[in-house]
Enzyme design. Structure first.
Site, PDB file in Angstrom:
ATOM      1  N   TYR A  13      20.072 -32.516  79.764  1.00 36.74           N
ATOM      2  CA  TYR A  13      19.096 -32.726  80.836  1.00 36.74           C
ATOM      3  C   TYR A  13      19.745 -33.541  81.949  1.00 36.74           C
ATOM      4  O   TYR A  13      19.544 -33.276  83.128  1.00 36.74           O
ATOM      5  CB  TYR A  13      17.853 -33.437  80.299  1.00 36.74           C
TER       6      TYR A  13
ATOM      7  N   ASN B 260       9.022 -23.609  81.761  1.00 36.99           N
ATOM      8  CA  ASN B 260       9.724 -22.338  81.910  1.00 36.99           C
ATOM      9  C   ASN B 260       8.881 -21.189  81.340  1.00 36.99           C
ATOM     10  O   ASN B 260       8.638 -21.141  80.134  1.00 36.99           O
ATOM     11  CB  ASN B 260      11.068 -22.425  81.181  1.00 36.99           C
TER      12      ASN B 260
ATOM     13  N   CYS C 270      16.314 -22.022  78.286  1.00 38.57           N
ATOM     14  CA  CYS C 270      16.100 -23.466  78.247  1.00 38.57           C
ATOM     15  C   CYS C 270      16.490 -24.074  76.896  1.00 38.57           C
ATOM     16  O   CYS C 270      16.700 -25.282  76.810  1.00 38.57           O
ATOM     17  CB  CYS C 270      14.660 -23.804  78.611  1.00 38.57           C
ATOM     18  N   HIS C 271      16.649 -23.248  75.864  1.00 36.50           N
ATOM     19  CA  HIS C 271      17.095 -23.774  74.573  1.00 36.50           C
ATOM     20  C   HIS C 271      18.522 -24.306  74.653  1.00 36.50           C
ATOM     21  O   HIS C 271      18.935 -25.079  73.800  1.00 36.50           O
ATOM     22  CB  HIS C 271      16.988 -22.696  73.478  1.00 36.50           C
TER      23      HIS C 271
ATOM     24  N   GLU D 180      23.532 -18.372  68.890  1.00 33.56           N
ATOM     25  CA  GLU D 180      24.521 -18.344  69.944  1.00 33.56           C
ATOM     26  C   GLU D 180      25.799 -19.097  69.587  1.00 33.56           C
ATOM     27  O   GLU D 180      26.715 -19.186  70.397  1.00 33.56           O
ATOM     28  CB  GLU D 180      23.917 -18.913  71.235  1.00 33.56           C
TER      29      GLU D 180
END
Length: 158
Positions: A95, A116, A124-125, A156
């Site tokens: 952030y 979002n 946003c993850h 990911e």
């Protein structure tokens, strides 16, 4: 439910959760994380395209989305979401990183992340707390949504 109160135009199954798609024939308005349950067949051509693309991402974390999205949010939120959308698969930012690039505060970035309307597509993850902690997810700090964030990051390879 979609902002209009209508049912989802598609609901796609994922490992331990589902993705609800809200759209018309021209643009995706919203993607939402839903608890496990039944899938819903796409009700229009764009919902079918979104379902295929979300399924492709769930199979391959490097899949690049190509969907028409409806702009939403304040100018600041849009700037935050633009920064988030630029984070490559397999990478994360904090952030604070995003706040510094926007000359803002981490808390404001976190609030924009929580608003979002297109998670997964605007990933946003991939935004974490300082020191690599998960932080929140969609304004939640525990429960299903944080489990989804953990799954997405693992998917990911982050």
């Amino acid at each position: 439910m979609c902002p209009s109160g209508d049912a989802w135009q598609a609901v796609i199954g994922a490992p331990g959760f589902r993705l609800g798609v809200c759209c018309d024939e021209a643009e995706i308005w919203r993607i939402a994380f839903l608890p496990p349950g039944p899938e819903v067949a796409p009700s229009n051509a764009l919902a079918a395209t979104a379902a295929r693309q979300l399924g492709a991402y769930l199979a391959d974390a490097e899949y690049a989305f190509a969907l028409p999205l409806r702009p939403a949010g304040t100018p600041f939120q849009r700037r935050v979401w633009q920064q988030i959308a630029a984070i490559p698969a397999h990478q994360t930012r904090t952030y604070g990183d995003i706040a510094r690039s926007l000359h803002s505060a981490p808390r404001a970035v976190g609030q924009a992340c929580g608003s979002n309307p297109l998670p997964v597509i605007v990933p946003c993850h991939r935004v974490l707390a300082a020191g690599g902690g998960l932080g929140g997810f969609a304004r939640q700090t525990d429960g299903l949504l944080l489990e989804i964030k953990r799954w997405l990051l693992a998917h990911e390879g982050c």
